[in-house]
Write a protein that holds these residues in place. Structure first.
Motif, short mmCIF file in Angstrom:
data_model
loop_
_atom_site.label_atom_id
_atom_site.label_comp_id
_atom_site.label_asym_id
_atom_site.label_seq_id
_atom_site.Cartn_x
_atom_site.Cartn_y
_atom_site.Cartn_z
N SER A 198 0.83 -1.21 0.00
CA SER A 198 0.00 0.00 0.00
C SER A 198 0.86 1.26 0.00
O SER A 198 0.47 2.27 -0.60
N LEU A 199 2.01 1.22 0.66
CA LEU A 199 2.92 2.36 0.61
C LEU A 199 3.36 2.62 -0.83
O LEU A 199 3.49 3.78 -1.25
N SER A 200 3.61 1.55 -1.57
CA SER A 200 4.02 1.70 -2.96
C SER A 200 2.96 2.42 -3.78
O SER A 200 3.26 3.38 -4.50
N THR A 201 1.72 2.00 -3.66
CA THR A 201 0.65 2.63 -4.44
C THR A 201 0.27 3.99 -3.88
O THR A 201 -0.13 4.88 -4.63
N ALA A 202 0.39 4.18 -2.56
CA ALA A 202 0.08 5.49 -1.96
C ALA A 202 1.03 6.56 -2.48
O ALA A 202 0.63 7.72 -2.68
N ILE A 203 2.29 6.20 -2.70
CA ILE A 203 3.26 7.14 -3.26
C ILE A 203 2.81 7.58 -4.65
O ILE A 203 2.89 8.77 -5.01
N LEU A 204 2.31 6.64 -5.45
CA LEU A 204 1.83 6.97 -6.79
C LEU A 204 0.58 7.85 -6.73
O LEU A 204 0.45 8.80 -7.52
N VAL A 205 -0.32 7.54 -5.80
CA VAL A 205 -1.54 8.36 -5.67
C VAL A 205 -1.19 9.77 -5.22
O VAL A 205 -1.72 10.76 -5.73
N GLU A 206 -0.28 9.88 -4.23
CA GLU A 206 0.13 11.21 -3.76
C GLU A 206 0.78 12.00 -4.88
O GLU A 206 0.51 13.20 -5.05
N ALA A 207 1.63 11.34 -5.67
CA ALA A 207 2.26 12.02 -6.80
C ALA A 207 1.23 12.45 -7.84
O ALA A 207 1.33 13.53 -8.43
N SER A 208 0.21 11.60 -8.06
CA SER A 208 -0.84 11.94 -9.02
C SER A 208 -1.63 13.16 -8.57
O SER A 208 -1.93 14.06 -9.37
N LEU A 209 -1.96 13.21 -7.28
CA LEU A 209 -2.70 14.35 -6.75
C LEU A 209 -1.85 15.63 -6.81
O LEU A 209 -2.36 16.70 -7.15
N SER A 210 -0.56 15.51 -6.49
CA SER A 210 0.32 16.68 -6.59
C SER A 210 0.47 17.11 -8.05
O SER A 210 0.56 18.31 -8.34
#
Length: 273
Positions: A198-210
């Motif tokens: 989940s940390l792996s995908t959360a990093i991608l989601v955070e980057a997408s939102l930014s």
């Protein structure tokens, strides 16, 4: 170090995670420049001895911004996964243990959250609460809640009906003792693996939102924001987008490799193959 030869992907993933987390923690001391300091005369420069990864459109050092951007990304991602684990995991385990109406109500609420695409639900939450690091972590945590709830509910159902839990109840153990001494310890491997992935995908989601302008706000460095800002200068100097994109990839890849390797190590069915 024989485990390195047996688990090369785990070793490589751990190396990536350690380097990136270490870089994020030590960024205030090892970053060569202030990440928000501008030098217009050095704007859009390529890698050099003075700026190892080059500069962006404002002359800000890319290496310094990436190191500090790791800190923001890791903090938001870790906070969101911790929130999802505590809230969603607790609801899933309690639903499995208590059963009945509580199980039905909790899981139907999780189904409602599952019905929304992750990014759209996160955007809706941030639109209501405003774009900043805390609301980004909250939004990602909320959309990840049903993942942990469903994942932990399944094995918790098996454990709740097992003989050793029934024996503990017969001996007079309280609900809290059964949960914390008999059920949760047996879910530790599932929690560890899912948290890493989940940390792996959360990093991608955070980057997408930014990237969409809904995460960390300027002038604070953000990997997704750097990727978005560099799009306008790809022909003049692609380094801002290139290096920030590689940083996002490496951060996500490290935690993903660790999660996959831990799953292989901790799953008895896979160990026996």
């Amino acid at each position: 170090m024989s485990w390195v030869r047996r688990q090369p992907l785990l070793a490589f993933g751990l190396l990536l995670v350690i380097l990136q987390v270490g870089g994020a923690i030590l960024a205030p001391w090892i970053a060569p420049y202030d990440p928000v300091a501008q030098d217009i005369m050095a704007r859009l420069k390529g890698p050099s001895a003075e700026h190892w990864l080059g500069t962006d459109q404002f002359g800000r050092d890319l290496l310094s911004r990436i190191l500090h951007g790791y800190g923001h990304s890791m903090l938001v991602s870790a906070g969101s996964v911790a929130l999802a684990l505590v809230t969603g995991g607790t609801l899933g385990v309690l639903a499995a243990y208590m059963g009945g109406w509580m199980d039905r109500v909790v899981m139907r609420c999780m189904d409602i959250l599952f019905a929304f695409p992750i990014i759209l639900l996160a955007i809706g939450i941030i639109a209501v609460l405003g774009p900043r690091d805390s609301t980004t972590a909250l939004a990602i945590g909320i959309v990840y809640m049903p993942i942990f709830a469903r994942l932990l509910r399944g094995p918790a159902l098996v454990l709740a009906s097992s003989d050793f839990v029934a024996g503990a109840r017969v001996l007079g153990a309280s609900h809290s003792r059964v949960l914390f001494r008999h059920i949760l310890p047996n879910l530790a491997s599932v929690i560890l693996v899912q948290a890493s992935i989940s940390l792996s995908t959360a990093i991608l989601v955070e980057a997408s939102l930014s990237f969409l302008g809904l995460g960390t706000q300027p002038p604070s460095p953000s990997l997704g924001r750097m990727l978005a800002e560099g799009r306008s200068f790809l022909l003049l100097s692609p380094f801002a987008s290139l290096f920030s994109g590689m940083a996002i990839l490496m951060a996500s890849l490290g935690f993903n490799l660790v999660g996959d390797a831990l799953r292989d190590l901790l799953d008895p069915r896979l160990r026996g193959e």
